[in-house]
Every structure is written in structure tokens, then in C-alpha cells.
Design a protein around this motif. Structure first.
Motif, PDB file in Angstrom:
ATOM      1  N   LYS A  27       0.807  -1.219   0.000  1.00 32.09           N
ATOM      2  CA  LYS A  27       0.000   0.000   0.000  1.00 32.09           C
ATOM      3  C   LYS A  27       0.840   1.269   0.000  1.00 32.09           C
ATOM      4  N   VAL A  28       2.100   1.175   0.460  1.00 32.03           N
ATOM      5  CA  VAL A  28       2.953   2.378   0.477  1.00 32.03           C
ATOM      6  C   VAL A  28       3.830   2.467  -0.767  1.00 32.03           C
ATOM      7  N   ALA A  29       3.611   1.581  -1.720  1.00 31.06           N
ATOM      8  CA  ALA A  29       4.348   1.666  -2.989  1.00 31.06           C
ATOM      9  C   ALA A  29       3.811   2.821  -3.816  1.00 31.06           C
ATOM     10  N   CYS A  30       4.696   3.418  -4.619  1.00 25.74           N
ATOM     11  CA  CYS A  30       4.307   4.584  -5.424  1.00 25.74           C
ATOM     12  C   CYS A  30       3.700   4.186  -6.762  1.00 25.74           C
ATOM     13  N   LEU A  31       3.832   2.935  -7.149  1.00 24.23           N
ATOM     14  CA  LEU A  31       3.402   2.492  -8.471  1.00 24.23           C
ATOM     15  C   LEU A  31       2.122   1.670  -8.368  1.00 24.23           C
ATOM     16  N   ASP A  32       1.657   1.201  -9.498  1.00 29.02           N
ATOM     17  CA  ASP A  32       0.429   0.409  -9.568  1.00 29.02           C
ATOM     18  C   ASP A  32       0.632  -0.946  -8.880  1.00 29.02           C
ATOM     19  N   ILE A  33      -0.240  -1.294  -7.945  1.00 27.51           N
ATOM     20  CA  ILE A  33      -0.087  -2.540  -7.171  1.00 27.51           C
ATOM     21  C   ILE A  33      -1.124  -3.588  -7.571  1.00 27.51           C
ATOM     22  N   THR A  34      -1.697  -3.452  -8.757  1.00 30.91           N
ATOM     23  CA  THR A  34      -2.761  -4.373  -9.183  1.00 30.91           C
ATOM     24  C   THR A  34      -2.289  -5.823  -9.180  1.00 30.91           C
ATOM     25  N   VAL A  35      -1.086  -6.064  -9.715  1.00 26.67           N
ATOM     26  CA  VAL A  35      -0.563  -7.438  -9.784  1.00 26.67           C
ATOM     27  C   VAL A  35      -0.410  -8.014  -8.381  1.00 26.67           C
ATOM     28  N   ASN A  36       0.174  -7.231  -7.469  1.00 26.80           N
ATOM     29  CA  ASN A  36       0.344  -7.696  -6.089  1.00 26.80           C
ATOM     30  C   ASN A  36      -0.994  -7.970  -5.423  1.00 26.80           C
ATOM     31  N   ASN A  37      -1.952  -7.091  -5.673  1.00 27.49           N
ATOM     32  CA  ASN A  37      -3.276  -7.234  -5.072  1.00 27.49           C
ATOM     33  C   ASN A  37      -3.959  -8.511  -5.546  1.00 27.49           C
ATOM     34  N   ILE A  38      -3.919  -8.737  -6.850  1.00 30.41           N
ATOM     35  CA  ILE A  38      -4.566  -9.921  -7.423  1.00 30.41           C
ATOM     36  C   ILE A  38      -3.865 -11.198  -6.959  1.00 30.41           C
ATOM     37  N   TYR A  39      -2.525 -11.182  -6.992  1.00 29.68           N
ATOM     38  CA  TYR A  39      -1.784 -12.375  -6.595  1.00 29.68           C
ATOM     39  C   TYR A  39      -1.985 -12.674  -5.111  1.00 29.68           C
ATOM     40  N   GLY A  40      -1.906 -11.638  -4.269  1.00 31.11           N
ATOM     41  CA  GLY A  40      -2.081 -11.843  -2.836  1.00 31.11           C
ATOM     42  C   GLY A  40      -3.453 -12.385  -2.498  1.00 31.11           C
ATOM     43  N   LEU A  41      -4.486 -11.829  -3.123  1.00 31.56           N
ATOM     44  CA  LEU A  41      -5.849 -12.295  -2.873  1.00 31.56           C
ATOM     45  C   LEU A  41      -6.049 -13.718  -3.395  1.00 31.56           C
ATOM     46  N   SER A  42      -5.485 -14.015  -4.575  1.00 29.58           N
ATOM     47  CA  SER A  42      -5.608 -15.358  -5.156  1.00 29.58           C
ATOM     48  C   SER A  42      -4.934 -16.403  -4.272  1.00 29.58           C
ATOM     49  N   VAL A  43      -3.736 -16.083  -3.776  1.00 27.15           N
ATOM     50  CA  VAL A  43      -3.012 -17.007  -2.907  1.00 27.15           C
ATOM     51  C   VAL A  43      -3.792 -17.260  -1.621  1.00 27.15           C
ATOM     52  N   THR A  44      -4.345 -16.201  -1.046  1.00 32.57           N
ATOM     53  CA  THR A  44      -5.114 -16.345   0.194  1.00 32.57           C
ATOM     54  C   THR A  44      -6.341 -17.223  -0.026  1.00 32.57           C
ATOM     55  N   LEU A  45      -7.047 -16.998  -1.136  1.00 33.26           N
ATOM     56  CA  LEU A  45      -8.246 -17.799  -1.421  1.00 33.26           C
ATOM     57  C   LEU A  45      -7.906 -19.256  -1.692  1.00 33.26           C
ATOM     58  N   LEU A  46      -6.776 -19.498  -2.399  1.00 34.42           N
ATOM     59  CA  LEU A  46      -6.410 -20.866  -2.770  1.00 34.42           C
ATOM     60  C   LEU A  46      -5.723 -21.623  -1.636  1.00 34.42           C
ATOM     61  N   THR A  47      -5.330 -20.939  -0.585  1.00 31.97           N
ATOM     62  CA  THR A  47      -4.706 -21.614   0.560  1.00 31.97           C
ATOM     63  C   THR A  47      -5.649 -21.566   1.758  1.00 31.97           C
ATOM     64  N   VAL A  48      -5.702 -20.427   2.424  1.00 28.78           N
ATOM     65  CA  VAL A  48      -6.548 -20.294   3.625  1.00 28.78           C
ATOM     66  C   VAL A  48      -8.020 -20.510   3.286  1.00 28.78           C
ATOM     67  N   GLY A  49      -8.484 -19.909   2.179  1.00 32.87           N
ATOM     68  CA  GLY A  49      -9.893 -20.067   1.800  1.00 32.87           C
ATOM     69  C   GLY A  49     -10.252 -21.502   1.472  1.00 32.87           C
ATOM     70  N   LEU A  50      -9.444 -22.145   0.614  1.00 29.89           N
ATOM     71  CA  LEU A  50      -9.715 -23.532   0.222  1.00 29.89           C
ATOM     72  C   LEU A  50      -9.568 -24.482   1.403  1.00 29.89           C
ATOM     73  N   ASP A  51      -8.526 -24.280   2.210  1.00 29.18           N
ATOM     74  CA  ASP A  51      -8.322 -25.137   3.381  1.00 29.18           C
ATOM     75  C   ASP A  51      -9.508 -25.065   4.335  1.00 29.18           C
ATOM     76  N   SER A  52     -10.009 -23.856   4.575  1.00 30.11           N
ATOM     77  CA  SER A  52     -11.131 -23.697   5.501  1.00 30.11           C
ATOM     78  C   SER A  52     -12.382 -24.387   4.977  1.00 30.11           C
ATOM     79  N   LEU A  53     -12.611 -24.326   3.660  1.00 29.30           N
ATOM     80  CA  LEU A  53     -13.767 -25.016   3.076  1.00 29.30           C
ATOM     81  C   LEU A  53     -13.628 -26.533   3.197  1.00 29.30           C
TER      82      LEU A  53
END
Length: 318
Positions: free
Chosen positions: A195-221
Motif C-alpha cells: 500500500k505504500v508503494a508509489c506504483l500500480d499494485i494491481t498485480v500484487n493485489n490480485i496475486y495476494g488475494l488469489s493465494v489467500t483464497l487458494l490456501t486459507v480459503g480452500l483449506d477452511s472449506l
């Protein structure tokens, strides 16, 4: 005029380069940070001692070399790793008022924090599978979950946790960071640093959310699905006593799941979508998600597991 433009260009380029991040304690409570550090120190001591005792007892007692306790020892290792990863900066902020952390140290810390978190999620899934096999088909439990198979499953999920987090530091390292480099926590997280980066963080945002859903999210389901199957199996047992006994073997794991996933999911939702949420709520959830599971897991398992509790008492009575 040309010289002035060149100087301004250099200033504009360099003002985005930050050598350090500034960590934050509890805003507005700086005067009592020393007192706040006391419960943090106690939590770390109890977490490290408790998980170390669990590991020592399981390692030295051959009767505990069973899949359930092997998974518990894996959980203890991840809890120790999580405590050790966060301890230097949290205590540094509250005890010594040292807020600065270099970019490389911050990237290293967030790598270990997220790797241990994703690994713990996987281990909780394995423990749910262990309870399902033990209740669904107890006669084939030993042949289904051999020690070799247990170790291999643990290794695969550890590698998964490391592999999905491995790109985080490199995705963050490509950024330049603005001078407003103050983080919201007293430790580094991927979703905070980007969030404190000066450039576009779309890639980081998408990758971070995807990883969370495919690990913590999938595991919890999958854990939820395992308990639906466990409940279905238990309800088919004719004997009320046997039904309660089977469910009682799951209580410790259910507590561990709730302790881990409740603050973790809440924090993920706040980071991604709760821009107007109170900052104090985000800070408290962050501490709960990182400090409470390593603190409570050894206590819960020691209290609920008669076999483990007896071995611990015997070890300290010698």
C-alpha cells in the motif's frame, strides 16, 4: 532553466526511494507502550515454552509417534516459527521504541510470517483429515495414515506454503516506496507494504488475494467439509456414549481451527475491503491472528488430550 529542471527531476525521482519502513504500535498509546510490552513478553514466553514442551514430549515418547501427534508436532513447529518471526519487531517497538526496519528485513519478515501462516492452515487441514479417517474408518486408520505417508503429506504442504509466498518479496522489491512509509502494524505484511508503494499494485493485489483464497480459503472449506462428513458419521453411531467420545476427540482441533481462521479471515476482509474500518480493530485482529494461536494451541491440546497431559505431568514430576 534547464539546470533547474534537471535538479527538480532528480528530486522527483529520489523522493520516492525509501531506505526504511516505520513500524507502528498502538496509536495514541505511546506513553504506555512499555506496560503494553509486558503481556506481549508473557505471551511469547508461554508460546515458546509451551510449543517446545509439546515437541520435546512427542519426540522423546515413542507411544506418541502416531499421526495425530506427528501433525500436532508440525503445528507446534509452525507456531514457534510464527512467534519467532514477529517477536523481534513487536518487542522492539514496545520495549525499545525502535520503529525502523530496512526494506530487506521487512521483506524477509513478511515472507516468514505468511509462509508459516499458510503452512499452519495446511496442517489444520491435515489434522481434520486425520480426525475424519479415525472416526469414519477406525479399523483402517493405521494402514491409511502411516508415518511415512503422514510425513510426506506434511512436507508437501510445507513446500506449498513456501512456494506460494516465495514471489512476495520479489513482487515488492520491484517497487519504489514513497516517503510516507509508515506501516499500520509493528511487523511487516505483504498487504500492508504494497500500500505504500508509489506504483500500480494491481498485480500484487490480485496475486495476494488469489493465494489467500487458494490456501486459507480452500483449506477452511475443506475443513468444513471434513466436519460435515465427521458429523454425518458420528450421527450414524447407535451408541450415545460412543458418539460423544468420537466428537470429544475433535474438540481440540475445532478450538485450534477457530483460533486461527476467525481473526485471519476477518483481517483479510478488512485489509481488502474494509477501508473505513476502525484502525484499532485492524491492529487488534492482527495481534490476535499472530499471537493467540501459538499461545493457546499447546494449552488446548495439553488440557484436552489425556495421553499428552499425562506424559507432560510425568516428565515434570521426574
Amino acid at each position: 532553466m534547464l539546470l533547474k529542471s534537471s535538479i527538480m527531476s532528480v528530486v522527483n525521482d529520489t523522493k520516492f526511494i525509501s531506505a526504511v519502513f516505520l513500524l507502528t504500535g498502538i496509536p495514541g498509546q505511546e506513553d504506555v507502550h512499555l506496560w503494553i510490552s509486558i503481556p506481549f513478553c508473557l505471551m511469547y514466553v508461554i508460546s515458546i515454552v509451551g510449543n517446545s514442551v509439546i515437541l520435546f514430549i512427542i519426540k522423546t515418547d515413542p507411544s506418541l509417534h502416531e499421526p495425530m501427534y506427528i501433525f500436532l508436532s508440525m503445528l507446534a513447529v509452525t507456531d514457534l516459527g510464527l512467534s519467532i518471526s514477529t517477536m523481534p519487531t513487536i518487542l522492539g517497538v514496545y520495549l525499545f521504541k525502535y520503529r525502523e526496519i530496512s526494506l530487506d528485513a521487512c521483506f524477509a519478515q513478511l515472507f516468514f510470517i505468511h509462509a508459516f501462516q499458510f503452512t499452519e492452515s495446511s496442517i489444520l487441514l491435515l489434522m481434520a483429515f486425520d480426525r475424519f479417517v479415525a472416526i469414519w474408518d477406525p479399523l483402517r486408520y493405521a494402514s491409511t495414515l502411516t508415518l511415512l505417508r503422514t510425513a510426506m503429506m506434511g512436507l508437501v504442504f510445507v513446500l506449498r506454503g513456501v512456494a506460494v509466498v516465495f514471489p512476495f518479496p520479489f513482487l515488492l522489491k520491484r517497487f519504489q516506496y514513497c516517503r510516507a512509509n509508515v506501516l499500520s502494524h509493528s511487523y511487516c505484511l505483504h498487504q500492508e507494504v504494497m500500500k505504500v508503494a508509489c506504483l500500480d499494485i494491481t498485480v500484487n493485489n490480485i496475486y495476494g488475494l488469489s493465494v489467500t483464497l487458494l490456501t486459507v480459503g480452500l483449506d477452511s472449506l475443506l475443513i468444513l467439509f471434513s466436519y460435515v462428513m465427521i458429523l454425518k458419521t458420528v450421527l450414524s453411531i447407535a451408541s450415545h456414549t460412543e458418539c460423544l467420545r468420537a466428537l470429544n476427540t475433535c474438540v481440540s482441533h475445532i478450538c485450534a481451527v477457530l483460533l486461527f481462521y476467525t481473526p485471519e479471515i476477518g483481517l483479510t476482509v478488512i485489509h481488502r475491503f474494509g477501508k473505513n474500518s476502525p484502525p484499532l480493530l485492524q491492529i487488534l485482529l492482527g495481534y490476535i491472528s499472530l499471537l493467540v494461536p501459538p499461545l493457546m494451541n499447546p494449552i488446548v491440546y495439553s488440557v484436552k488430550s489425556k495421553h499428552l497431559r499425562a506424559r507432560i505431568i510425568r516428565a515434570f514430576m521426574k
